[in-house]
Write a protein that holds these residues in place. Structure first.
Motif, PDB file in Angstrom:
ATOM      1  N   SER A 113      12.217   2.554  -1.042  1.00  0.00           N
ATOM      2  CA  SER A 113      12.870   3.792  -1.464  1.00  0.00           C
ATOM      3  C   SER A 113      14.300   3.861  -0.938  1.00  0.00           C
ATOM      4  O   SER A 113      14.704   3.117  -0.032  1.00  0.00           O
ATOM      5  CB  SER A 113      12.079   5.001  -0.976  1.00  0.00           C
ATOM      6  N   ASN A 114      15.066   4.786  -1.515  1.00  0.00           N
ATOM      7  CA  ASN A 114      16.441   5.002  -1.064  1.00  0.00           C
ATOM      8  C   ASN A 114      16.494   5.514   0.373  1.00  0.00           C
ATOM      9  O   ASN A 114      17.438   5.221   1.115  1.00  0.00           O
ATOM     10  CB  ASN A 114      17.137   6.009  -1.989  1.00  0.00           C
ATOM     11  N   GLU A 115      15.500   6.289   0.767  1.00  0.00           N
ATOM     12  CA  GLU A 115      15.466   6.797   2.142  1.00  0.00           C
ATOM     13  C   GLU A 115      15.367   5.670   3.147  1.00  0.00           C
ATOM     14  O   GLU A 115      16.062   5.663   4.181  1.00  0.00           O
ATOM     15  CB  GLU A 115      14.307   7.769   2.302  1.00  0.00           C
ATOM     16  N   ALA A 116      14.496   4.687   2.872  1.00  0.00           N
ATOM     17  CA  ALA A 116      14.375   3.539   3.778  1.00  0.00           C
ATOM     18  C   ALA A 116      15.635   2.687   3.764  1.00  0.00           C
ATOM     19  O   ALA A 116      16.030   2.126   4.803  1.00  0.00           O
ATOM     20  CB  ALA A 116      13.165   2.694   3.384  1.00  0.00           C
ATOM     21  N   MET A 117      16.298   2.580   2.594  1.00  0.00           N
ATOM     22  CA  MET A 117      17.535   1.802   2.532  1.00  0.00           C
ATOM     23  C   MET A 117      18.653   2.466   3.341  1.00  0.00           C
ATOM     24  O   MET A 117      19.556   1.803   3.844  1.00  0.00           O
ATOM     25  CB  MET A 117      17.998   1.658   1.077  1.00  0.00           C
ATOM     26  N   HIS A 118      18.575   3.802   3.493  1.00  0.00           N
ATOM     27  CA  HIS A 118      19.625   4.532   4.200  1.00  0.00           C
ATOM     28  C   HIS A 118      19.472   4.444   5.717  1.00  0.00           C
ATOM     29  O   HIS A 118      20.460   4.484   6.449  1.00  0.00           O
ATOM     30  CB  HIS A 118      19.601   5.994   3.755  1.00  0.00           C
ATOM     31  N   LYS A 119      18.232   4.304   6.206  1.00  0.00           N
ATOM     32  CA  LYS A 119      17.977   4.252   7.648  1.00  0.00           C
ATOM     33  C   LYS A 119      17.997   2.803   8.120  1.00  0.00           C
ATOM     34  O   LYS A 119      17.204   1.989   7.648  1.00  0.00           O
ATOM     35  CB  LYS A 119      16.634   4.891   7.973  1.00  0.00           C
ATOM     36  N   PRO A 120      18.865   2.453   9.053  1.00  0.00           N
ATOM     37  CA  PRO A 120      18.922   1.050   9.527  1.00  0.00           C
ATOM     38  C   PRO A 120      17.608   0.579  10.149  1.00  0.00           C
ATOM     39  O   PRO A 120      17.245  -0.591   9.995  1.00  0.00           O
ATOM     40  CB  PRO A 120      20.046   1.077  10.566  1.00  0.00           C
ATOM     41  N   ALA A 121      16.867   1.480  10.822  1.00  0.00           N
ATOM     42  CA  ALA A 121      15.619   1.056  11.457  1.00  0.00           C
ATOM     43  C   ALA A 121      14.535   0.753  10.445  1.00  0.00           C
ATOM     44  O   ALA A 121      13.608  -0.038  10.735  1.00  0.00           O
ATOM     45  CB  ALA A 121      15.142   2.142  12.427  1.00  0.00           C
ATOM     46  N   ASP A 122      14.607   1.365   9.265  1.00  0.00           N
ATOM     47  CA  ASP A 122      13.572   1.161   8.246  1.00  0.00           C
ATOM     48  C   ASP A 122      14.005   0.186   7.160  1.00  0.00           C
ATOM     49  O   ASP A 122      13.233  -0.075   6.232  1.00  0.00           O
ATOM     50  CB  ASP A 122      13.208   2.499   7.598  1.00  0.00           C
ATOM     51  N   ALA A 129       0.816  -1.212   0.000  1.00  0.00           N
ATOM     52  CA  ALA A 129       0.000   0.000   0.000  1.00  0.00           C
ATOM     53  C   ALA A 129       0.852   1.266   0.000  1.00  0.00           C
ATOM     54  O   ALA A 129       0.301   2.364  -0.132  1.00  0.00           O
ATOM     55  CB  ALA A 129      -0.940   0.003   1.201  1.00  0.00           C
ATOM     56  N   ASP A 130       2.180   1.138   0.141  1.00  0.00           N
ATOM     57  CA  ASP A 130       3.055   2.303   0.111  1.00  0.00           C
ATOM     58  C   ASP A 130       4.411   1.869  -0.445  1.00  0.00           C
ATOM     59  O   ASP A 130       4.793   0.684  -0.350  1.00  0.00           O
ATOM     60  CB  ASP A 130       3.213   2.904   1.511  1.00  0.00           C
ATOM     61  N   SER A 131       5.141   2.830  -1.044  1.00  0.00           N
ATOM     62  CA  SER A 131       6.432   2.527  -1.671  1.00  0.00           C
ATOM     63  C   SER A 131       7.624   2.927  -0.819  1.00  0.00           C
ATOM     64  O   SER A 131       8.765   2.799  -1.259  1.00  0.00           O
ATOM     65  CB  SER A 131       6.532   3.245  -3.031  1.00  0.00           C
ATOM     66  N   TYR A 132       7.375   3.392   0.405  1.00  0.00           N
ATOM     67  CA  TYR A 132       8.486   3.881   1.224  1.00  0.00           C
ATOM     68  C   TYR A 132       9.494   2.780   1.533  1.00  0.00           C
ATOM     69  O   TYR A 132      10.712   3.033   1.524  1.00  0.00           O
ATOM     70  CB  TYR A 132       7.934   4.483   2.512  1.00  0.00           C
ATOM     71  N   LEU A 133       9.040   1.568   1.812  1.00  0.00           N
ATOM     72  CA  LEU A 133       9.955   0.481   2.177  1.00  0.00           C
ATOM     73  C   LEU A 133      10.976   0.195   1.087  1.00  0.00           C
ATOM     74  O   LEU A 133      12.053  -0.327   1.376  1.00  0.00           O
ATOM     75  CB  LEU A 133       9.161  -0.796   2.485  1.00  0.00           C
TER      76      LEU A 133
END
Length: 410
Positions: free
Chosen positions: A243-252, A237-241
């Protein structure tokens, strides 16, 4: 000639050359053009490296809204090949196809030929991973979201979309007994970060018809899967997982979930055509395909040299025009040579007398001296010996004109 506005090309003790104002203007103009082109190339290179010229969630985009990190990370795994798809139609082959950043409205209005294209991929044993984008107003109803009676892929795959699903995290769901999962639940994290506000409503809390919920928020699935034909489908339901931003954050960043999305496929395709990034079959495309970059660079270089040669010669002009080294004789020698070529020797004396008679140089005594001159010329004509002394006859005429006695020297 040195103009007062000429500038030295180098210090005078070295060469002493000067550059005229016109040549200096051409050099400055060429330098400005080269600097402008270099700046444009640098700017475009920087933008292409960051990828902000591409749409959000494109695998070619390197900023937080892109998915370049996911594509390159999967490509570095052993046994997995990653490719980007820029053609209008997907190949019906067994592969994991990522279709990221899709609007729910696009799924509702998907044409029949596109639905058949996805069906062919599934019949060939492929796996389709579709992630939605939350770039729609929160609180939008399904009817407003779809915008028309045609519901496209919603009817084909039997699911729907709900808004106002908000939570900082999503919880993993267990597998229903009557479902055949394609993602092993035990290898997945218990909770994952979540930022979108879309979901797939389900009255049972875990399943949506033939779908199997993988992660949900308040009993509303946000990630679910389903087997269709020989293949399978995963909806996010969302593309955040991804994305490059999620790849950069260890928690995400959740590597186990990302690998499970592939469903065991070793061939991964990131579809870029639905984002508007397609191939244009022109000369430039063929050149890139066959590696003709150097040929194009050589043509540009030759064109530049041609323009440069037309504007200014490659060799510097001489300081002063060279003087021709001409050797010859005097004007009297030239006149003598001209007479020798034009007047025969036997007619020289007649020619001189004829030219003398045409001029008024005789003065008032011409009538007195003329009979004597004509008598000398008559003697010349009647002389049988052709080797008569012409110079002697000429001297006699001169003596007659000067009223001198015969034999007197001038």
């Amino acid at each position: 000639m040195r103009w007062p506005w000429s500038f030295p090309l180098c210090p005078r003790p070295l060469c002493g050359k000067t550059i005229p104002m016109k040549r200096l203007g051409l050099i400055l103009f060429a330098a400005l053009v080269v600097g402008f082109l270099a700046a444009m190339v640098g700017l475009m290179s920087q933008r292409l490296e960051t990828g902000d010229v591409y749409p959000p969630y494109s695998s070619l985009r390197g900023d937080p809204l892109g998915a370049k990190a996911l594509a390159e990370s999967l490509d570095k795994l052993d046994g997995i090949t990653v490719e980007r798809w820029h053609k209008p139609r997907l190949e019906p082959k067994p592969a994991a196809v990522f279709i990221l950043g899709v609007s729910p409205n696009d799924l509702a209005n998907l044409p029949d030929d596109a639905i058949k294209e996805l069906r062919d991929v599934l019949d060939a044993g492929g796996r389709i991973i579709i992630s939605l984008t939350s770039q729609i107003p929160a609180g939008t109803t399904l009817q407003t979201l779809h915008g028309m009676s045609n519901t496209g892929l919603f009817d084909e795959w039997d699911f729907t979309v709900k808004t106002d699903v908000r939570s900082p995290s999503a919880t993993r769901d267990d597998v229903a007994p009557d479902k055949e999962p394609t993602m092993p639940r035990d290898a997945l994290p218990e909770t994952i970060a979540w930022q979108g506000h879309l979901g797939f409503p389900d009255t049972s809390g875990r399943n949506c018809g033939a779908w199997s919920s993988v992660y949900s928020i308040a009993a509303i699935p946000v990630i679910m899967e389903r087997k269709i034909g020989q293949g399978s489908v995963v909806l996010l339901a969302d593309s955040y997982l991804l994305s490059n931003e999620a790849m950069h954050k260890p928690a995400d960043r959740h590597p186990a979930l990302l690998v499970a999305l592939l469903g065991g496929h070793t061939r991964v395709i990131f579809d870029e055509y639905h984002l508007g990034i397609g191939e244009d079959p022109n000369v430039a495309t063929l050149g890139r395909k066959h590696g003709l970059h150097w040929a194009l660079a050589c043509l540009v270089l030759l064109a530049g040299l041609f323009v440069w040669k037309r504007v200014s010669p490659l060799l510097p002009p001489p300081a002063s025009p060279p003087r021709p080294d001409v050797t010859g004789r005097s004007s009297m020698d030239g006149l003598v040579n001209l007479l020798r070529r034009s007047v025969p020797a036997s007619h020289v004396l007649h020619t001189c007398v004829d030219e003398w008679l045409k001029t008024p140089a005789g003065g008032p005594t011409l009538e007195k001296r003329l009979p004597r001159v004509m008598q000398i010329m008559k003697d010349v004509d009647e002389f049988e010996d052709k080797q008569r002394d012409v110079i002697g006859s000429y001297n006699e005429i001169v003596e007659a004109m000067n009223d001198r006695k015969p034999g007197e020297r001038v």
